[in-house]
Scaffold this active site. Structure first.
Site, PDB file in Angstrom:
ATOM      1  N   GLY A  63      36.764  24.826  38.268  1.00  0.00           N
ATOM      2  CA  GLY A  63      35.316  24.683  38.131  1.00  0.00           C
ATOM      3  C   GLY A  63      34.860  25.058  36.737  1.00  0.00           C
ATOM      4  O   GLY A  63      35.058  24.315  35.784  1.00  0.00           O
ATOM      5  N   ARG A  64      34.264  26.245  36.589  1.00  0.00           N
ATOM      6  CA  ARG A  64      33.786  26.677  35.276  1.00  0.00           C
ATOM      7  C   ARG A  64      34.823  27.496  34.514  1.00  0.00           C
ATOM      8  O   ARG A  64      35.017  27.319  33.314  1.00  0.00           O
ATOM      9  CB  ARG A  64      32.513  27.514  35.443  1.00  0.00           C
ATOM     10  N   SER A  97      42.927  22.706  44.304  1.00  0.00           N
ATOM     11  CA  SER A  97      41.818  23.159  45.148  1.00  0.00           C
ATOM     12  C   SER A  97      41.588  22.066  46.177  1.00  0.00           C
ATOM     13  O   SER A  97      42.150  20.964  46.078  1.00  0.00           O
ATOM     14  CB  SER A  97      40.548  23.444  44.342  1.00  0.00           C
ATOM     15  N   THR A 142      39.945  37.140  39.825  1.00  0.00           N
ATOM     16  CA  THR A 142      38.693  37.565  39.208  1.00  0.00           C
ATOM     17  C   THR A 142      37.532  36.760  39.773  1.00  0.00           C
ATOM     18  O   THR A 142      36.454  36.704  39.176  1.00  0.00           O
ATOM     19  CB  THR A 142      38.733  37.399  37.677  1.00  0.00           C
ATOM     20  N   ARG A 186      36.353  36.130  43.791  1.00  0.00           N
ATOM     21  CA  ARG A 186      35.711  36.916  44.833  1.00  0.00           C
ATOM     22  C   ARG A 186      36.798  37.467  45.747  1.00  0.00           C
ATOM     23  O   ARG A 186      37.776  36.765  46.064  1.00  0.00           O
ATOM     24  CB  ARG A 186      34.726  36.080  45.654  1.00  0.00           C
ATOM     25  N   GLU A 197      32.551  46.299  47.633  1.00  0.00           N
ATOM     26  CA  GLU A 197      32.383  46.848  46.290  1.00  0.00           C
ATOM     27  C   GLU A 197      31.170  47.771  46.251  1.00  0.00           C
ATOM     28  O   GLU A 197      30.149  47.450  46.862  1.00  0.00           O
ATOM     29  CB  GLU A 197      32.207  45.716  45.271  1.00  0.00           C
ATOM     30  N   HIS A 245      35.222  44.973  38.945  1.00  0.00           N
ATOM     31  CA  HIS A 245      34.389  43.760  38.896  1.00  0.00           C
ATOM     32  C   HIS A 245      33.629  43.686  37.571  1.00  0.00           C
ATOM     33  O   HIS A 245      32.397  43.634  37.535  1.00  0.00           O
ATOM     34  CB  HIS A 245      33.418  43.685  40.073  1.00  0.00           C
TER      35      HIS A 245
END
Length: 318
Positions: free
Chosen positions: A154-155, A175, A234, A236, A265, A284
């Site tokens: 994705g990004r 994916s 990194t 979720r 978290e 995080h």
């Protein structure tokens, strides 16, 4: 007439007010909270007086059960363009405007690459060893010539692929909806999920969390990664089956894991990750950078100013 009250939440590093110009011409009263409140009752009690709430990413959740108990709330701002733990549809029903912000594109991929280097070469353990009087505790692989598996393009994934090529690595990707064309655009080869974990020396996860992606990395995938393979997450926490990963680390099913995200978290005391072998844990901080925070809080100020003018901007869709 009293000024609207603004609550800035979860400012762990105490940098929110220094990251932007918060004067707003004296139009609002600002309260900054540096701690985190997880329980719904105390959270509602704390936030009840505020007309505007600024949420730092997904540190604090706003389900309908919380939003409905905040009758004064008129504007809820999330840093970043979306937020998986805000019930935007419920907010709209309750007449609460939800606005977002921009961000910075390099913070998460750069941390990801740092974790890849650190976990494979045992950098944290070697640093601790030197401080304790030891010398050369372990031996790690080289990245050059190895295979990086990227789950999601994705990004963040495409930037990771770019970094991998600079290190002379082979790049494969998977994916659920990825096409061969998309993979090729990013310099990767599209493979099946099974093949990705079987072929990869390192797997890094870059998916959005959803019902479909929850637990997408579990015991079968970790077994396929094998005792020389490393996992980096990194994205979720719930994308990786936490119990399966803990078991794999203790059993030596994989060589190690570097994690920046978790199911709960902040990570609670006594969590199994804290005693799992061959782990590198960060709190995080993938999106935590000076550039990102300046973008976040600068846009927050603009969002508040626009709302005060009666023309909200960057409205997050339901």
């Amino acid at each position: 007439m009293s000024k609207p009250r603004v609550a800035i939440l979860d400012d762990y590093q105490q940098v929110a007010l220094a990251s932007a110009d918060w004067t707003l011409d004296g139009q609002v009263d600002i309260t900054v909270f540096n701690d985190h409140v997880h329980e719904e009752g105390p959270l509602v009690a704390r936030l009840a007086p505020f007309e505007v709430i600024v949420a730092m990413r997904e540190r604090t959740a706003f389900p309908e059960s919380v939003l409905a108990k905040l009758p004064n709330l008129k504007l809820l701002i999330t840093t970043g363009p979306f937020n998986a733990v805000i019930d935007v549809a419920a907010a709209q029903r309750l007449g609460i405007v939800v606005s977002g912000t921009g961000g910075a594109g390099a913070a998460t991929p750069e941390l990801t690459w740092g974790l890849i280097l650190a976990v494979t070469r045992g950098i944290a353990a070697e640093d601790a060893g030197v401080r304790q009087g030891h010398w050369q505790l372990g031996i790690g692989p080289e990245l050059m010539g190895s295979t990086l598996g990227i789950v999601g393009l994705g990004r963040t994934g495409p930037r990771i692929a770019h970094y991998a090529h600079a290190f002379d690595m082979k790049v494969i990707a998977w994916s659920q909806n990825m096409t061969a064309e998309r993979a090729a655009e990013c310099g990767a080869e599209l493979v099946s999920k099974q093949e990705l974990f079987e072929r990869s020396d390192i797997v890094t996860v870059h998916l959005k969390l959803s019902e479909r992606t929850t637990g997408v990395v579990g015991a079968p995938e970790l077994a396929a990664l094998g005792p020389k393979g490393y996992l980096v997450n990194t994205s979720r926490g719930p994308i990786v089956d936490e119990a399966a990963l803990v078991a794999a680390l203790h059993a030596g099913t994989i060589a190690g894991a570097a994690l920046d995200v978790y199911d709960v978290e902040p990570l609670p005391p006594g969590h199994p990750y804290l005693t799992a072998p061959n782990t590198l844990l960060t709190p995080h901080i993938g999106y935590v950078s000076e550039v990102a925070y300046a973008a976040f809080y600068g846009d927050v100020v603009e969002d508040i100013a626009a709302w005060l003018d009666g023309a909200p901007i960057r409205i997050v869709p339901a």
